[in-house]
Design an enzyme around this catalytic site. Structure first.
Site, PDB file in Angstrom:
ATOM      1  N   LYS A 244       1.747   4.184 -15.116  1.00 58.66           N
ATOM      2  CA  LYS A 244       0.697   4.411 -16.123  1.00 58.66           C
ATOM      3  C   LYS A 244       1.163   3.897 -17.481  1.00 58.66           C
ATOM      4  O   LYS A 244       2.148   4.385 -18.026  1.00 58.66           O
ATOM      5  CB  LYS A 244       0.369   5.910 -16.213  1.00 58.66           C
ATOM      6  N   ASP A 249      -2.323   7.965 -26.278  1.00 57.41           N
ATOM      7  CA  ASP A 249      -3.478   8.692 -25.745  1.00 57.41           C
ATOM      8  C   ASP A 249      -4.026   9.668 -26.781  1.00 57.41           C
ATOM      9  O   ASP A 249      -3.472  10.745 -26.995  1.00 57.41           O
ATOM     10  CB  ASP A 249      -3.051   9.447 -24.473  1.00 57.41           C
ATOM     11  N   LYS A 256      -8.291  14.695 -28.238  1.00 60.37           N
ATOM     12  CA  LYS A 256      -7.392  15.841 -28.052  1.00 60.37           C
ATOM     13  C   LYS A 256      -7.460  16.711 -29.298  1.00 60.37           C
ATOM     14  O   LYS A 256      -7.662  16.195 -30.389  1.00 60.37           O
ATOM     15  CB  LYS A 256      -5.956  15.342 -27.868  1.00 60.37           C
ATOM     16  N   ASP A 268       2.845   8.178 -23.400  1.00 59.97           N
ATOM     17  CA  ASP A 268       1.933   8.117 -22.255  1.00 59.97           C
ATOM     18  C   ASP A 268       2.057   6.807 -21.465  1.00 59.97           C
ATOM     19  O   ASP A 268       1.327   6.588 -20.505  1.00 59.97           O
ATOM     20  CB  ASP A 268       0.492   8.339 -22.732  1.00 59.97           C
ATOM     21  N   ASP A 327     -10.411  11.871 -21.774  1.00 59.17           N
ATOM     22  CA  ASP A 327      -8.969  12.149 -21.839  1.00 59.17           C
ATOM     23  C   ASP A 327      -8.321  12.091 -20.449  1.00 59.17           C
ATOM     24  O   ASP A 327      -7.102  12.102 -20.329  1.00 59.17           O
ATOM     25  CB  ASP A 327      -8.752  13.533 -22.482  1.00 59.17           C
ATOM     26  N   GLU A 329      -7.903   9.573 -18.651  1.00 58.31           N
ATOM     27  CA  GLU A 329      -7.958   8.102 -18.634  1.00 58.31           C
ATOM     28  C   GLU A 329      -6.905   7.476 -17.730  1.00 58.31           C
ATOM     29  O   GLU A 329      -7.112   6.396 -17.196  1.00 58.31           O
ATOM     30  CB  GLU A 329      -7.818   7.563 -20.060  1.00 58.31           C
ATOM     31  N   ARG A 331      -5.795   8.195 -14.808  1.00 57.45           N
ATOM     32  CA  ARG A 331      -6.211   7.989 -13.417  1.00 57.45           C
ATOM     33  C   ARG A 331      -7.150   6.804 -13.276  1.00 57.45           C
ATOM     34  O   ARG A 331      -7.227   6.185 -12.220  1.00 57.45           O
ATOM     35  CB  ARG A 331      -6.833   9.287 -12.876  1.00 57.45           C
TER      36      ARG A 331
HETATM   37  N1  BES Z   1      -1.619  11.917 -21.102  1.00 60.11           N
HETATM   38  C1  BES Z   1      -2.241  13.125 -20.740  1.00 60.11           C
HETATM   39  C2  BES Z   1      -1.322  14.085 -19.968  1.00 60.11           C
HETATM   40  C3  BES Z   1      -0.066  14.567 -20.669  1.00 60.11           C
HETATM   41  C4  BES Z   1      -0.026  15.837 -21.189  1.00 60.11           C
HETATM   42  C5  BES Z   1       1.056  13.792 -20.718  1.00 60.11           C
HETATM   43  C6  BES Z   1       1.121  16.303 -21.783  1.00 60.11           C
HETATM   44  C7  BES Z   1       2.222  14.252 -21.325  1.00 60.11           C
HETATM   45  C8  BES Z   1       2.242  15.513 -21.852  1.00 60.11           C
HETATM   46  C9  BES Z   1      -3.456  12.847 -19.854  1.00 60.11           C
HETATM   47  O1  BES Z   1      -4.113  11.650 -20.055  1.00 60.11           O
HETATM   48  C10 BES Z   1      -4.468  13.925 -20.131  1.00 60.11           C
HETATM   49  O2  BES Z   1      -4.933  13.985 -21.218  1.00 60.11           O
HETATM   50  N2  BES Z   1      -4.753  14.738 -19.115  1.00 60.11           N
HETATM   51  C11 BES Z   1      -5.673  15.806 -19.257  1.00 60.11           C
HETATM   52  C12 BES Z   1      -6.597  15.755 -18.073  1.00 60.11           C
HETATM   53  C13 BES Z   1      -7.789  16.653 -18.201  1.00 60.11           C
HETATM   54  C14 BES Z   1      -8.732  16.127 -19.251  1.00 60.11           C
HETATM   55  C15 BES Z   1      -8.463  16.725 -16.864  1.00 60.11           C
HETATM   56  C16 BES Z   1      -4.895  17.117 -19.254  1.00 60.11           C
HETATM   57  O3  BES Z   1      -3.899  17.212 -18.543  1.00 60.11           O
HETATM   58  O4  BES Z   1      -5.257  18.003 -20.005  1.00 60.11           O
HETATM   59 ZN    ZN Z   2      -2.901  10.123 -20.805  1.00 62.99          ZN
HETATM   60 ZN    ZN Z   3      -5.568  11.725 -21.611  1.00 66.44          ZN
END
Ligand code: BES
Ligand code: ZN
Ligand code: ZN
Length: 482
Positions: A244, A249, A256, A268, A327, A329, A331
């Site tokens: 990834k 992000d 966020k 990220d 968010d 993204e 995947r």
């Molecule tokens: N990049 C984040 C996940 C992340 C969180 C990486 C903390 C490193 C540290 C990812 O893109 C994300 O935002 N995931 C969301 C998914 C949700 C919207 C379903 C999450 O985990 O909250």
């Molecule tokens: Zn992310």
């Molecule tokens: Zn994200």
């Protein structure tokens, strides 16, 4: 920092010499004078694991031999030594490891070397020279160690530091284009192939996931493809690694929460960086395995043109995805890369991604999470490698029930499931896009630390490089013996 192997047993008189002794039943090195021995015996009572004495112009360290067969205590001991050498501003460290097993000595050296990482680009020169790690050379003595062992360790450290550097660079420097250029340069240096697909090509291939996430960005996306295929490769079908590469992000329009949750989001792209670092490490060490790497890269930002919650996008494999949260993204860009991977008819596909806060919440920074549909044998081999290098992995379930919440009323699927088991529904989302045996590794908790944890220093950890290098080394050995 350069690690060498010595042919002759070191003696006191060098700038700094390390010996390993049993503190309960000490067998002191030759040439220690009575004053030093007295000081050592006093310090042994203080329950230290490394004792420091000065004799003439030499700094002598006596490190406590460990009883466990586990290697991790030796890496941690290496970190302790790094703190002492930094205090004394020592440059060349000579280590007499003859009383250890070779792999214990290498683990100690690895811990010492990994602790010497610094990211000092943004300090003024005077501050930089004060903070820089003083050790420039580590000389190892062990009757059963060969030059190749030291070279391989040098390569592994170099690759890990490169990954840490890329993760630590902010997005204003490390955007998708810059990332792909870095990989091209390393490919030239270490002899692996790198091809970069640019925006036009990505559009003509209709990689809808990568294009959607990139729509709010001011920088174009890239899709970097690495191939390492040494003539001695032991596998008939390639392994494919997918990383990834979200260079930053923000969450996109599903922004966020601004308080803190965005601060570390330059990390990220740690999955893509780890995949690139693994190629660098494998090629430098000439591990006989055929591997292909795919690194989709873009940042994720809000903008007038950004993709929106409620959008429906057409992915590279033709599936339609209803975007319920911009968010989620990672995947979307990984999905296109997973589909791309199928053309190679892989033995196994592994992706590395800072994919979910859910994985981080579940087990913190102590391990990465893995899941997938590949045979148990691959999970076992990954777990073994993870334990060996202490980049541990915990396997999560991957039952089809976790697919249910991804159903959309208007499209093939949506990009988020329920809050519960969020790490798993992310993995299940990805499974829709691959036809190959598949393992997903979520490194959200392990890729970046806010404070030092022994030799894993604050910032990018480089997680994945040591894990996958060890994994492929083990595989190439078993396949050679088949
Ligand atoms: N990049 C984040 C996940 C992340 C969180 C990486 C903390 C490193 C540290 C990812 O893109 C994300 O935002 N995931 C969301 C998914 C949700 C919207 C379903 C999450 O985990 O909250
Ligand atoms: Zn992310
Ligand atoms: Zn994200």
């Amino acid at each position: 920092m350069l690690i060498n192997v010595l042919n002759t047993k070191p003696s006191i008189g060098n700038e700094a010499v390390v010996f390993f002794i049993d503190f309960e039943n000490p067998n002191y090195p030759e040439k220690l004078n009575a004053g030093s021995i007295e000081s050592i015996e006093r310090q042994i009572l203080l329950d230290k694991s490394i004792i420091e004495v000065h004799q003439s112009k030499s700094c002598i360290f006596l490190a406590k031999k460990k009883e466990e067969t586990d290697l991790e205590p030796y890496r941690k001991l290496g970190n302790e030594l790094s703190q002492l050498t930094q205090k004394e501003k020592l440059g060349v460290i000579t280590i007499d490891g003859h009383s250890l097993q070779p792999n214990e000595l290498l683990a100690f050296t690895e811990g010492l070397a990994l602790s010497g990482y610094r990211f000092l680009t943004y300090f003024k020169p005077e501050a930089r020279s004060k903070k820089i790690f003083s050790v420039t050379q580590i000389d190892l003595y062990h009757p059963n160690l060969i030059e190749r062992d030291a070279e391989n360790l040098n390569h592994l450290i170099k690759a890990t530091f490169w990954v840490r550097d890329m993760v630590n660079e902010p997005v204003s420097v490390m955007n998708a284009i810059r990332f792909s250029k870095e990989v091209v340069l390393k490919g030239q240096e270490a002899s692996f192939n790198v091809e970069v697909l640019h925006k036009m090509k990505i559009e003509s291939l209709r990689m809808g996931g990568l294009m959607a996430v990139n729509r709010g960005s001011i920088d174009p996306p890239t899709f970097t493809i690495c191939e390492y295929k040494p003539t001695q490769a032991t596998n008939k079908k390639p392994f494919v690694l997918v990383g990834k590469g979200v260079m930053y992000d923000t969450g996109g329009l599903s922004l966020k929460p601004t308080l803190n949750s965005m601060d570390q989001m330059k990390c990220d792209m740690a999955g893509a960086a780890a995949v690139a670092g693994t190629f660098y490490s494998l090629a430098l060490q000439q591990v006989p395995v055929w591997v292909i790497g795919l690194m989709p890269a873009t940042d994720n930002r809000p903008d007038g043109n950004a993709y929106t919650p409620g959008d429906v996008i057409t992915m590279y494999n033709g599936l339609h995805v209803e975007v319920m949260n911009t968010d989620a993204e990672g995947r979307l860009i990984l999905a296109d890369a997973l589909t791309y991977a199928d053309q190679y008819e892989p033995e196994l596909v592994i992706d590395l991604a800072t994919l979910t806060g859910s994985a981080q919440m579940a087990i913190g920074q102590e391990a990465s999470v893995m899941m997938g549909n590949a045979s148990d044998m691959w999970f076992q081999k990954l777990e073994e490698a993870g334990t060996e290098v202490h980049e541990r992995l915990v396997r999560f379930p991957f039952w089809d029930e976790y697919k249910e919440p991804l159903k959309s009323p208007i499209a093939d699927l949506k990009n988020i499931g329920k809050r519960e088991a969020g790490a798993i529904s992310a993995g299940k989302f990805l499974e829709h896009f691959t036809k190959s045996p598949y393992i997903h590794i979520d490194i959200a908790g392990t890729a970046f630390l806010t404070a030092d944890d022994s030799y894993r220093l604050q910032g990018g950890t480089g997680v994945g490089v040591r894990l996958l290098t060890d994994f492929f080394k083990k595989i190439s050995i078993t396949q050679q013996n088949d």
